[in-house]
Design a protein around this motif. Sequence first.
Motif, mmCIF file in Angstrom:
data_model
loop_
_atom_site.group_PDB
_atom_site.id
_atom_site.type_symbol
_atom_site.label_atom_id
_atom_site.label_comp_id
_atom_site.label_asym_id
_atom_site.label_seq_id
_atom_site.Cartn_x
_atom_site.Cartn_y
_atom_site.Cartn_z
ATOM 1 N N GLY A 144 32.892 5.119 23.355
ATOM 2 C CA GLY A 144 34.164 5.574 23.933
ATOM 3 C C GLY A 144 34.792 4.464 24.755
ATOM 4 O O GLY A 144 34.869 3.320 24.307
ATOM 5 N N ASP A 145 35.183 4.791 25.985
ATOM 6 C CA ASP A 145 35.798 3.776 26.854
ATOM 7 C C ASP A 145 34.822 3.247 27.892
ATOM 8 O O ASP A 145 35.227 2.662 28.889
ATOM 9 C CB ASP A 145 37.024 4.373 27.575
ATOM 10 N N GLN A 146 33.542 3.461 27.681
ATOM 11 C CA GLN A 146 32.565 3.018 28.678
ATOM 12 C C GLN A 146 32.681 1.518 28.943
ATOM 13 O O GLN A 146 32.631 1.076 30.068
ATOM 14 C CB GLN A 146 31.149 3.394 28.225
ATOM 15 N N THR B 109 34.096 11.676 22.878
ATOM 16 C CA THR B 109 33.395 10.908 23.924
ATOM 17 C C THR B 109 33.888 11.300 25.312
ATOM 18 O O THR B 109 33.164 11.168 26.289
ATOM 19 C CB THR B 109 33.583 9.384 23.754
ATOM 20 N N HIS B 110 35.156 11.736 25.420
ATOM 21 C CA HIS B 110 35.713 12.258 26.674
ATOM 22 C C HIS B 110 37.061 12.912 26.381
ATOM 23 O O HIS B 110 37.567 12.810 25.263
ATOM 24 C CB HIS B 110 35.801 11.179 27.758
ATOM 25 N N HIS B 111 37.631 13.532 27.397
ATOM 26 C CA HIS B 111 38.771 14.427 27.154
ATOM 27 C C HIS B 111 40.145 13.735 27.157
ATOM 28 O O HIS B 111 41.143 14.393 26.941
ATOM 29 C CB HIS B 111 38.790 15.519 28.225
ATOM 30 N N GLU C 125 43.698 11.919 26.501
ATOM 31 C CA GLU C 125 44.610 12.269 25.404
ATOM 32 C C GLU C 125 44.565 11.293 24.230
ATOM 33 O O GLU C 125 44.863 11.681 23.099
ATOM 34 C CB GLU C 125 46.052 12.401 25.914
ATOM 35 N N ASP C 126 44.178 10.045 24.495
ATOM 36 C CA ASP C 126 44.125 9.070 23.405
ATOM 37 C C ASP C 126 42.808 9.148 22.610
ATOM 38 O O ASP C 126 42.537 8.284 21.769
ATOM 39 C CB ASP C 126 44.363 7.641 23.929
ATOM 40 N N HIS C 127 42.028 10.186 22.881
ATOM 41 C CA HIS C 127 40.767 10.370 22.144
ATOM 42 C C HIS C 127 40.691 11.732 21.462
ATOM 43 O O HIS C 127 39.744 12.010 20.734
ATOM 44 C CB HIS C 127 39.569 10.171 23.088
ATOM 45 N N ILE C 128 41.682 12.564 21.732
ATOM 46 C CA ILE C 128 41.628 13.946 21.220
ATOM 47 C C ILE C 128 42.851 14.290 20.361
ATOM 48 O O ILE C 128 43.003 15.403 19.883
ATOM 49 C CB ILE C 128 41.560 14.961 22.384
ATOM 50 N N GLY D 196 36.267 2.516 22.136
ATOM 51 C CA GLY D 196 37.481 3.310 21.973
ATOM 52 C C GLY D 196 38.759 2.494 21.872
ATOM 53 O O GLY D 196 39.806 3.006 21.476
ATOM 54 N N HIS D 197 38.654 1.228 22.248
ATOM 55 C CA HIS D 197 39.830 0.346 22.195
ATOM 56 C C HIS D 197 39.377 -1.076 21.884
ATOM 57 O O HIS D 197 38.273 -1.472 22.261
ATOM 58 C CB HIS D 197 40.576 0.352 23.538
ATOM 59 N N GLY D 198 40.262 -1.838 21.242
ATOM 60 C CA GLY D 198 39.954 -3.244 20.973
ATOM 61 C C GLY D 198 38.883 -3.408 19.908
ATOM 62 O O GLY D 198 38.638 -2.502 19.095
HETATM 63 ZN ZN LIG Z 1 40.857 5.559 25.874
#
Ligand SMILES: [Zn+2]
Length: 324
Positions: free
Chosen positions: A190-192, A71-73, A75-78, A236-238
Amino acid sequence: MNVMTKAPTVYPIFVPTKMSLHTFNFYLVEINHRLLLIDAGIDTDKCWNIFQDVLLENNFTIEDIDAIILTHHHEDHIGLVNRIREVKEVPLYAHEKGVKRLKRDEDFLEKRIALFADIFTEMGCGVEAEQEIARLKQAKIDNASQTILGDIIPIRGGETLFGFDIIETPGHATDHIMLYHQPSQVAFIGDQFIKHATTNALIDLDSNRKRTLSLVIYEASLRDLLQYPMTIAYSGHGEVIEEPEEVIQFHLKRIERKSDKVLHLLREETTIAALAKEMYGKKYDTLFTLVMSDLVGHIDRLEKLEKVTKRKEQGIFYYKRVDK
Ligand SMILES: [Zn+2]
Protein backbone atom coordinates in the motif's frame (compact mmCIF):
# COMPACT_ATOMS: atom_id res chain seq x y z
CA MET A 1 7.71 -26.16 -6.72
CA ASN A 2 4.80 -26.62 -4.32
CA VAL A 3 1.78 -24.60 -5.31
CA MET A 4 1.63 -22.91 -1.88
CA THR A 5 5.20 -21.65 -2.10
CA LYS A 6 4.98 -20.42 -5.67
CA ALA A 7 5.23 -16.65 -5.92
CA PRO A 8 1.99 -14.93 -6.87
CA THR A 9 1.66 -13.78 -10.46
CA VAL A 10 1.15 -10.03 -10.47
CA TYR A 11 -0.56 -7.93 -13.12
CA PRO A 12 0.03 -4.32 -12.11
CA ILE A 13 -2.39 -1.54 -12.97
CA PHE A 14 -0.61 1.81 -13.06
CA VAL A 15 -2.70 4.92 -13.54
CA PRO A 16 -0.57 7.99 -14.25
CA THR A 17 -1.33 11.25 -12.44
CA LYS A 18 0.15 14.75 -12.59
CA MET A 19 0.26 14.69 -8.80
CA SER A 20 3.58 14.18 -7.04
CA LEU A 21 2.53 10.57 -6.42
CA HIS A 22 3.28 9.84 -10.14
CA THR A 23 0.84 6.92 -10.35
CA PHE A 24 -2.06 5.25 -8.58
CA ASN A 25 -1.19 1.57 -8.42
CA PHE A 26 -3.30 -1.48 -7.76
CA TYR A 27 -2.75 -5.10 -8.58
CA LEU A 28 -4.45 -8.14 -10.01
CA VAL A 29 -2.82 -11.09 -8.31
CA GLU A 30 -3.10 -14.75 -9.19
CA ILE A 31 -2.36 -17.04 -6.29
CA ASN A 32 -3.33 -20.67 -5.68
CA HIS A 33 -5.77 -20.53 -8.61
CA ARG A 34 -7.54 -17.46 -7.26
CA LEU A 35 -7.60 -14.02 -8.79
CA LEU A 36 -7.42 -11.19 -6.26
CA LEU A 37 -7.53 -7.46 -6.67
CA ILE A 38 -5.33 -5.70 -4.14
CA ASP A 39 -6.64 -2.13 -3.81
CA ALA A 40 -8.94 -0.61 -6.39
CA GLY A 41 -7.48 2.63 -7.71
CA ILE A 42 -9.25 5.95 -7.97
CA ASP A 43 -12.81 6.56 -9.08
CA THR A 44 -12.25 8.06 -12.53
CA ASP A 45 -13.09 6.87 -16.05
CA LYS A 46 -9.39 6.93 -16.90
CA CYS A 47 -8.64 4.52 -14.06
CA TRP A 48 -11.59 2.31 -15.02
CA ASN A 49 -10.41 2.18 -18.66
CA ILE A 50 -6.84 1.28 -17.76
CA PHE A 51 -8.18 -1.43 -15.44
CA GLN A 52 -10.31 -2.81 -18.29
CA ASP A 53 -7.27 -2.80 -20.60
CA VAL A 54 -5.17 -4.79 -18.14
CA LEU A 55 -7.98 -7.32 -17.67
CA LEU A 56 -8.38 -7.69 -21.43
CA GLU A 57 -4.66 -7.97 -22.18
CA ASN A 58 -4.42 -10.86 -19.76
CA ASN A 59 -7.61 -12.61 -20.83
CA PHE A 60 -9.50 -11.85 -17.64
CA THR A 61 -12.91 -10.36 -17.02
CA ILE A 62 -14.39 -8.94 -13.81
CA GLU A 63 -16.23 -12.25 -13.45
CA ASP A 64 -12.85 -13.92 -12.81
CA ILE A 65 -12.06 -11.82 -9.73
CA ASP A 66 -12.52 -13.83 -6.52
CA ALA A 67 -11.87 -11.13 -3.93
CA ILE A 68 -10.87 -7.50 -3.41
CA ILE A 69 -8.53 -6.70 -0.52
CA LEU A 70 -7.84 -3.11 0.57
CA THR A 71 -4.55 -1.98 2.10
CA HIS A 72 -6.34 1.05 3.65
CA HIS A 73 -9.45 3.15 3.26
CA HIS A 74 -8.08 6.21 1.38
CA GLU A 75 -10.02 7.27 -1.69
CA ASP A 76 -7.18 6.57 -4.12
CA HIS A 77 -7.20 2.90 -3.09
CA ILE A 78 -10.91 2.12 -3.09
CA GLY A 79 -12.09 4.03 -6.17
CA LEU A 80 -13.39 1.23 -8.40
CA VAL A 81 -14.88 -1.03 -5.71
CA ASN A 82 -18.50 0.00 -6.32
CA ARG A 83 -18.15 -0.08 -10.10
CA ILE A 84 -16.66 -3.58 -9.99
CA ARG A 85 -19.32 -4.84 -7.59
CA GLU A 86 -22.06 -3.54 -9.87
CA VAL A 87 -20.81 -6.11 -12.37
CA LYS A 88 -20.09 -8.94 -9.94
CA GLU A 89 -20.59 -9.16 -6.19
CA VAL A 90 -16.96 -9.76 -5.37
CA PRO A 91 -16.26 -10.25 -1.62
CA LEU A 92 -14.48 -7.20 -0.18
CA TYR A 93 -11.93 -7.50 2.64
CA ALA A 94 -10.73 -4.52 4.68
CA HIS A 95 -9.12 -4.02 8.08
CA GLU A 96 -11.78 -3.76 10.80
CA LYS A 97 -10.62 -0.23 11.67
CA GLY A 98 -11.42 0.94 8.17
CA VAL A 99 -15.01 -0.26 7.98
CA LYS A 100 -16.72 2.86 9.43
CA ARG A 101 -14.65 5.05 7.13
CA LEU A 102 -15.52 2.99 4.09
CA LYS A 103 -19.19 3.12 5.05
CA ARG A 104 -18.83 6.87 5.72
CA ASP A 105 -20.72 6.38 8.97
CA GLU A 106 -22.44 9.72 9.62
CA ASP A 107 -22.09 9.75 13.40
CA PHE A 108 -18.44 8.66 13.20
CA LEU A 109 -17.56 11.41 10.71
CA GLU A 110 -19.45 14.13 12.66
CA LYS A 111 -17.61 13.34 15.89
CA ARG A 112 -14.36 13.10 14.05
CA ILE A 113 -14.69 16.61 12.66
CA ALA A 114 -15.55 17.97 16.13
CA LEU A 115 -12.44 16.33 17.57
CA PHE A 116 -10.28 17.73 14.79
CA ALA A 117 -11.54 21.21 15.72
CA ASP A 118 -10.29 20.63 19.29
CA ILE A 119 -6.95 19.31 18.05
CA PHE A 120 -6.32 22.32 15.83
CA THR A 121 -7.23 24.66 18.68
CA GLU A 122 -4.67 22.94 20.91
CA MET A 123 -2.09 23.49 18.16
CA GLY A 124 -2.74 27.23 18.22
CA CYS A 125 -4.41 27.47 14.81
CA GLY A 126 -6.93 30.27 14.40
CA VAL A 127 -8.60 31.17 11.12
CA GLU A 128 -6.84 28.35 9.29
CA ALA A 129 -8.42 25.80 11.62
CA GLU A 130 -11.86 27.26 11.02
CA GLN A 131 -11.28 27.04 7.27
CA GLU A 132 -10.09 23.47 7.57
CA ILE A 133 -13.12 22.45 9.64
CA ALA A 134 -15.41 24.08 7.08
CA ARG A 135 -13.56 22.16 4.37
CA LEU A 136 -13.94 18.86 6.26
CA LYS A 137 -17.67 19.50 6.69
CA GLN A 138 -18.04 20.20 2.98
CA ALA A 139 -15.97 17.12 2.09
CA LYS A 140 -18.28 15.01 4.24
CA ILE A 141 -21.17 16.09 1.99
CA ASP A 142 -19.24 15.98 -1.30
CA ASN A 143 -17.71 12.56 -0.67
CA ALA A 144 -20.94 10.84 0.29
CA SER A 145 -20.90 9.22 -3.17
CA GLN A 146 -17.67 7.43 -2.24
CA THR A 147 -19.49 5.31 0.32
CA ILE A 148 -18.65 1.67 -0.24
CA LEU A 149 -21.85 -0.23 -0.92
CA GLY A 150 -22.53 -3.80 0.13
CA ASP A 151 -20.82 -6.01 2.68
CA ILE A 152 -17.28 -5.53 3.93
CA ILE A 153 -15.54 -8.51 5.53
CA PRO A 154 -13.39 -7.23 8.42
CA ILE A 155 -9.84 -8.58 8.72
CA ARG A 156 -7.14 -8.18 11.39
CA GLY A 157 -3.39 -8.47 11.77
CA GLY A 158 -2.13 -12.00 12.38
CA GLU A 159 -4.73 -13.59 10.13
CA THR A 160 -3.96 -15.13 6.76
CA LEU A 161 -5.97 -14.56 3.63
CA PHE A 162 -5.49 -16.47 0.35
CA GLY A 163 -1.94 -17.39 1.41
CA PHE A 164 -1.00 -13.86 2.50
CA ASP A 165 -0.15 -12.87 6.06
CA ILE A 166 -1.99 -9.74 7.12
CA ILE A 167 0.48 -7.43 8.83
CA GLU A 168 -0.82 -4.29 10.52
CA THR A 169 1.22 -1.24 9.51
CA PRO A 170 -0.57 1.77 11.04
CA GLY A 171 0.71 5.33 10.68
CA HIS A 172 -0.28 6.57 7.23
CA ALA A 173 -3.79 5.40 8.14
CA THR A 174 -4.95 3.63 11.30
CA ASP A 175 -6.31 0.71 9.27
CA HIS A 176 -3.24 0.29 7.07
CA ILE A 177 -2.07 -3.27 6.36
CA MET A 178 0.58 -5.04 4.34
CA LEU A 179 -0.08 -8.35 2.60
CA TYR A 180 2.95 -10.57 2.85
CA HIS A 181 3.47 -13.82 0.99
CA GLN A 182 6.00 -15.44 3.27
CA PRO A 183 7.14 -18.33 1.00
CA SER A 184 8.15 -16.01 -1.84
CA GLN A 185 8.78 -12.88 0.31
CA VAL A 186 6.56 -10.82 -1.95
CA ALA A 187 4.79 -7.89 -0.27
CA PHE A 188 1.92 -5.61 -1.17
CA ILE A 189 2.67 -2.57 0.92
CA GLY A 190 0.00 0.00 0.00
CA ASP A 191 1.37 3.40 0.99
CA GLN A 192 3.57 2.12 3.79
CA PHE A 193 6.56 3.24 1.78
CA ILE A 194 6.92 4.77 -1.65
CA LYS A 195 10.16 4.78 -3.57
CA HIS A 196 10.22 8.41 -4.67
CA ALA A 197 8.21 10.15 -1.97
CA THR A 198 7.69 10.42 1.75
CA THR A 199 4.57 8.74 3.08
CA ASN A 200 2.53 11.14 5.21
CA ALA A 201 1.73 10.06 8.74
CA LEU A 202 -1.62 11.83 8.89
CA ILE A 203 -3.25 13.28 11.99
CA ASP A 204 -5.78 10.73 13.12
CA LEU A 205 -7.82 9.50 16.05
CA ASP A 206 -7.68 6.14 17.79
CA SER A 207 -10.69 4.13 18.95
CA ASN A 208 -10.79 6.18 22.17
CA ARG A 209 -11.14 9.30 20.03
CA LYS A 210 -7.72 10.54 21.07
CA ARG A 211 -5.20 11.89 18.61
CA THR A 212 -2.78 9.12 17.65
CA LEU A 213 0.97 9.70 17.58
CA SER A 214 0.85 9.06 13.84
CA LEU A 215 4.52 9.59 13.00
CA VAL A 216 5.77 7.67 16.05
CA ILE A 217 3.45 4.81 15.08
CA TYR A 218 4.42 5.06 11.42
CA GLU A 219 8.13 4.94 12.21
CA ALA A 220 7.63 1.89 14.44
CA SER A 221 5.63 0.14 11.69
CA LEU A 222 8.33 0.92 9.17
CA ARG A 223 11.05 -0.40 11.47
CA ASP A 224 8.93 -3.51 12.13
CA LEU A 225 8.93 -4.32 8.45
CA LEU A 226 12.68 -4.91 8.53
CA GLN A 227 11.91 -8.28 10.16
CA TYR A 228 10.06 -9.38 7.01
CA PRO A 229 12.58 -10.07 4.29
CA MET A 230 11.16 -8.84 1.00
CA THR A 231 12.30 -9.69 -2.50
CA ILE A 232 9.90 -7.19 -4.01
CA ALA A 233 7.44 -4.64 -2.66
CA TYR A 234 4.41 -3.59 -4.66
CA SER A 235 3.67 -0.02 -3.63
CA GLY A 236 0.50 2.05 -3.94
CA HIS A 237 2.29 4.77 -5.87
CA GLY A 238 5.35 5.10 -8.09
CA GLU A 239 7.65 2.26 -9.03
CA VAL A 240 7.60 -1.32 -7.86
CA ILE A 241 10.38 -1.56 -5.28
CA GLU A 242 13.13 -4.08 -5.91
CA GLU A 243 15.30 -3.09 -2.96
CA PRO A 244 12.71 -2.71 -0.18
CA GLU A 245 15.15 -2.76 2.74
CA GLU A 246 17.23 0.08 1.30
CA VAL A 247 14.12 2.17 0.72
CA ILE A 248 12.93 1.52 4.28
CA GLN A 249 16.33 2.51 5.71
CA PHE A 250 16.34 5.63 3.54
CA HIS A 251 12.93 6.72 4.86
CA LEU A 252 13.90 5.99 8.47
CA LYS A 253 16.95 8.22 8.11
CA ARG A 254 14.84 10.90 6.47
CA ILE A 255 12.51 10.96 9.47
CA GLU A 256 15.47 11.47 11.81
CA ARG A 257 16.90 14.28 9.71
CA LYS A 258 13.57 16.05 9.53
CA SER A 259 13.14 15.82 13.31
CA ASP A 260 16.57 17.37 13.78
CA LYS A 261 15.54 20.24 11.54
CA VAL A 262 12.34 20.81 13.53
CA LEU A 263 14.26 20.68 16.80
CA HIS A 264 16.71 23.23 15.46
CA LEU A 265 13.87 25.63 14.62
CA LEU A 266 12.43 25.31 18.09
CA ARG A 267 14.61 28.04 19.53
CA GLU A 268 12.01 29.45 21.87
CA GLU A 269 8.72 28.30 23.29
CA THR A 270 6.09 28.22 20.57
CA THR A 271 2.91 26.62 19.25
CA ILE A 272 2.76 24.13 16.40
CA ALA A 273 0.87 26.67 14.27
CA ALA A 274 3.56 29.34 14.71
CA LEU A 275 6.26 26.83 13.90
CA ALA A 276 4.33 25.66 10.82
CA LYS A 277 4.15 29.23 9.52
CA GLU A 278 7.87 29.69 10.05
CA MET A 279 8.82 26.40 8.47
CA TYR A 280 6.32 26.20 5.61
CA GLY A 281 5.27 29.78 4.80
CA LYS A 282 2.44 29.74 2.26
CA LYS A 283 2.07 25.98 2.38
CA TYR A 284 0.69 26.36 5.89
CA ASP A 285 -2.46 27.69 4.21
CA THR A 286 -2.54 25.64 1.04
CA LEU A 287 -1.50 22.25 2.43
CA PHE A 288 -2.81 22.74 5.95
CA THR A 289 -3.51 19.11 6.90
CA LEU A 290 -0.26 17.77 5.44
CA VAL A 291 1.84 20.49 7.03
CA MET A 292 0.21 20.13 10.44
CA SER A 293 0.41 16.33 10.32
CA ASP A 294 4.08 16.51 9.48
CA LEU A 295 4.98 19.01 12.14
CA VAL A 296 2.92 17.62 14.99
CA GLY A 297 4.32 14.21 14.07
CA HIS A 298 7.90 15.37 14.53
CA ILE A 299 7.06 17.26 17.72
CA ASP A 300 5.40 14.11 19.14
CA ARG A 301 8.47 12.14 18.18
CA LEU A 302 10.82 14.65 19.81
CA GLU A 303 8.64 14.69 22.92
CA LYS A 304 8.86 10.93 23.09
CA LEU A 305 12.64 11.18 22.81
CA GLU A 306 12.51 13.72 25.67
CA LYS A 307 14.01 16.44 23.52
CA VAL A 308 10.88 18.60 23.72
CA THR A 309 8.40 19.36 26.50
CA LYS A 310 5.04 21.06 26.43
CA ARG A 311 2.68 22.96 28.68
CA LYS A 312 -0.94 23.90 28.18
CA GLU A 313 -2.23 27.43 28.66
CA GLN A 314 -5.82 28.41 27.91
CA GLY A 315 -6.34 25.31 25.81
CA ILE A 316 -3.24 25.78 23.66
CA PHE A 317 -0.06 23.71 23.80
CA TYR A 318 3.31 25.48 23.94
CA TYR A 319 6.40 23.46 23.16
CA LYS A 320 10.02 24.06 24.00
CA ARG A 321 13.32 22.37 23.51
CA VAL A 322 14.83 20.53 26.46
CA ASP A 323 18.30 21.92 26.85
CA LYS A 324 20.65 19.43 28.38
ZN1 LIG B 1 -2.38 6.33 -1.68
